[in-house]
Design a protein around this motif. Structure first.
Motif, PDB file in Angstrom:
ATOM      1  N   ASP A  83       0.823  -1.207   0.000  1.00  0.00           N
ATOM      2  CA  ASP A  83       0.000   0.000   0.000  1.00  0.00           C
ATOM      3  C   ASP A  83       0.860   1.261   0.000  1.00  0.00           C
ATOM      4  O   ASP A  83       0.601   2.204  -0.750  1.00  0.00           O
ATOM      5  CB  ASP A  83      -0.946   0.021   1.202  1.00  0.00           C
ATOM      6  N   ASN A  86       2.526   1.679  -3.378  1.00  0.00           N
ATOM      7  CA  ASN A  86       1.560   2.149  -4.367  1.00  0.00           C
ATOM      8  C   ASN A  86       1.267   3.641  -4.194  1.00  0.00           C
ATOM      9  O   ASN A  86       1.137   4.365  -5.180  1.00  0.00           O
ATOM     10  CB  ASN A  86       0.261   1.337  -4.300  1.00  0.00           C
ATOM     11  N   GLN A  87       1.175   4.093  -2.947  1.00  0.00           N
ATOM     12  CA  GLN A  87       0.943   5.514  -2.687  1.00  0.00           C
ATOM     13  C   GLN A  87       2.111   6.371  -3.182  1.00  0.00           C
ATOM     14  O   GLN A  87       1.925   7.515  -3.585  1.00  0.00           O
ATOM     15  CB  GLN A  87       0.740   5.769  -1.192  1.00  0.00           C
ATOM     16  N   GLN A  88       3.305   5.801  -3.146  1.00  0.00           N
ATOM     17  CA  GLN A  88       4.503   6.532  -3.569  1.00  0.00           C
ATOM     18  C   GLN A  88       4.815   6.307  -5.048  1.00  0.00           C
ATOM     19  O   GLN A  88       5.900   6.645  -5.505  1.00  0.00           O
ATOM     20  CB  GLN A  88       5.702   6.106  -2.713  1.00  0.00           C
TER      21      GLN A  88
END
Length: 166
Positions: A83, A86-88
């Motif tokens: 997660d 994916n955010q980065q």
């Protein structure tokens, strides 16, 4: 990417010896097939189990529930890492974590969800005498212990809230 049909067995409950043997065989298979992500995931599982066994309070052995708890902890770590990656916008790193997550999940027993979880929780709520949202804490103490290794903690909490609000 690893070939899941190669050696992943069905997710059922098993004894400590069976899990150790299965991990050993799967490790050899991953080495032969040069499946690095799968190999790393299996090594991580074996390391975590060994560390848990060597914990002074365990006396060198683990119960099935302890093994499941270790596997769930590893699964949660991989999910959180994926997660974050994916955010980065680091899809390359997220993919590795997700592949390891799939390997780790294959060793976990199937978790109760939805109607099955509700059906398992209702007798526990009745046993505790939980009737409304105010009884959530009392109900969670019993339900989380009873559902350990059978359902995800968050799923149990969500189901208990839903059942007590109905």
């Amino acid at each position: 990417m690893w070939n899941s049909a190669l050696t992943i067995h069905s997710s059922t409950t098993m004894s400590t010896e069976t899990l150790d043997a299965r991990l050993g065989e799967d490790l050899k298979s991953a080495m032969r097939a040069k499946e690095t992500v799968r190999l790393e995931a299996i090594r991580a599982i074996r390391t975590a189990l060994t560390l848990e066994k060597s914990n002074g309070s365990n006396g060198g052995t683990l119960t099935e529930a302890q093994e499941v708890a270790v596997l769930q902890r590893l699964k949660k770590q991989r999910q959180e890492s994926a997660d974050i990656f994916n955010q980065q916008n680091r899809a390359d790193l997220a993919q590795v974590e997700e592949e390891q997550l799939a390997v780790i999940s294959a060793y976990l027993p199937a978790m109760l969800e939805g109607a099955e979880l509700d059906a398992a929780l209702q007798p526990l709520l009745a046993q505790v005498g939980a009737t409304g949202p105010a009884d959530f804490g009392k109900a969670m103490g019993v339900c989380s212990k009873a559902m350990a290794g059978k359902a995800e903690g968050k799923a149990v909490a969500d189901a208990v809230k839903r059942l007590l609000s109905a």
